[in-house]
Design an enzyme around this catalytic site. Structure first.
Site, short mmCIF file in Angstrom:
data_model
loop_
_atom_site.label_atom_id
_atom_site.label_comp_id
_atom_site.label_asym_id
_atom_site.label_seq_id
_atom_site.Cartn_x
_atom_site.Cartn_y
_atom_site.Cartn_z
N SER A 163 42.28 -5.59 -82.85
CA SER A 163 41.60 -6.16 -81.71
C SER A 163 42.38 -7.38 -81.26
O SER A 163 43.61 -7.37 -81.25
CB SER A 163 40.14 -6.48 -82.06
OG SER A 163 39.45 -6.94 -80.92
N TYR B 12 42.10 -6.14 -70.10
CA TYR B 12 42.35 -6.19 -71.54
C TYR B 12 41.11 -6.67 -72.29
O TYR B 12 40.69 -6.06 -73.28
CB TYR B 12 43.53 -7.12 -71.81
CG TYR B 12 43.99 -7.14 -73.24
CD1 TYR B 12 44.57 -6.03 -73.82
CD2 TYR B 12 43.87 -8.30 -74.01
CE1 TYR B 12 45.02 -6.05 -75.14
CE2 TYR B 12 44.31 -8.33 -75.32
CZ TYR B 12 44.88 -7.21 -75.89
OH TYR B 12 45.32 -7.24 -77.18
N LYS C 167 38.74 -4.70 -75.16
CA LYS C 167 38.60 -5.21 -76.52
C LYS C 167 37.15 -5.59 -76.84
O LYS C 167 36.68 -5.39 -77.96
CB LYS C 167 39.53 -6.41 -76.74
CG LYS C 167 41.02 -6.07 -76.70
CD LYS C 167 41.41 -5.10 -77.80
CE LYS C 167 42.92 -4.90 -77.86
NZ LYS C 167 43.34 -3.98 -78.94
#
Length: 300
Positions: free
Chosen positions: A139, A153, A157
């Site tokens: 992660s 992004y 995550k």
């Protein structure tokens, strides 16, 4: 003390954390299945390690991921650790990001790891009454903290962390022998800062932000505060329960890097201030005869 030889299945091995995992694990004598897109060319530099190299795009359909994972099982008689390391970073203001842009991030950073988890779970569940195996997810600090121009992004995550936390509770109820680990590094000495995908300027208003992000990324490359080689060494120790992990219980999440720890502390302190400041208001919305939350799942 010698540790048991394990078989690792790793995605995204062309560079960075993935490449380091392959090299360090092979030096320790573990079996490694190194995967990546266009493996014949992009993973050719790993052939001398003795790792098994398989072509794999984590955005491929579930059946293809299942088949590749089964291939690794057939080669070594089983897999002990799955490392979901492949990643994709797209940078751009959210007003400029299209749904397709966001989907590319989700396909690689969320759906890919979750689909490969599905590929591994039946195999891991077959190992004894409570199952057995470890699934590691690369992660990021960005899985807990939003960043300007990082919506694609960060969203992928954040989604990954929520899904893995839910899965950990599912497994804890029915298959506690299968462990999960989310790694949350800050900025480390990999190629990631050089490989950021910047979308073209689509809204003039956001041009200064996009240009600042390009400068920031370029400025961080080669000056990263975190040592990727050391991180990988410690992750291997954690997976094996040796060294820095000797005698410690495996947590669900581990942050890495002083930059990450500092950012996490600041967010957590700010969040606790909100909880404290708004505690009375929050509680005031309960029904007067509210009896508390539903109980946890019963023992199986």
């Amino acid at each position: 003390m010698a540790t048991e030889k394990r078989t690792w299945f790793i995605t995204g091995c062309s560079s960075g954390f993935g490449e380091q995992l392959v090299r360090q694990l092979r030096a320790l004598g573990d079996n490694v299945v190194a995967t990546g897109r266009n493996a014949d060319s992009k993973l050719a530099h790993l052939k001398d390690t003795g790792a098994t190299i398989l072509n794999l795009d984590v955005t491929a359909p579930q059946a293809e991921l299942d088949a590749t994972f089964q291939q690794a099982i057939d080669i070594y008689g089983g897999v002990d650790v799955l490392v979901n390391n492949a990643g994709y970073i797209q940078c751009g203001a959210i007003e400029e990001l299209t749904q397709d842009d966001m989907q590319r991030s989700l396909n690689t950073n969320f759906h890919g790891p979750i689909n490969l988890t599905r590929s591994a779970l039946s195999h891991f569940r077959s190992k004894g009454e409570t199952g057995g195996g470890l699934i590691i997810y690369m992660s990021s600090q960005s899985g807990f903290i939003g960043e300007p121009a990082g919506a694609g992004y960060c969203a992928s995550k954040f989604a990954l962390e929520g899904a893995v936390e839910s899965l950990a509770k599912e497994l804890g109820w029915l298959a506690p022998g299968i462990k999960l680990l989310l790694l949350e590094p800050g900025i480390f000495s990999t190629e990631v800062m050089k490989n950021i995908n910047h979308i073209p300027n689509r809204v003039e208003f956001w041009k200064p932000l996009n240009e600042a992000c390009r400068v920031r990324g370029a400025g961080n490359y080669g000056k990263e505060p975190g040592n990727a080689v050391d991180l990988v060494s410690k992750v291997i120790q954690i997976a094996k329960g040796t060294g820095v992990a000797e005698g410690k219980e495996l947590p669900l999440r581990i942050p890495f890097g002083s930059d990450c720890v500092k950012a996490f502390r600041e967010k957590l302190q700010g969040f606790m201030k909100i909880v404290d400041d708004w505690d009375e208001v929050a509680r005031s919305t309960d029904f007067p005869d509210q009896k508390g939350p539903m109980p946890d799942l019963p023992d199986k």
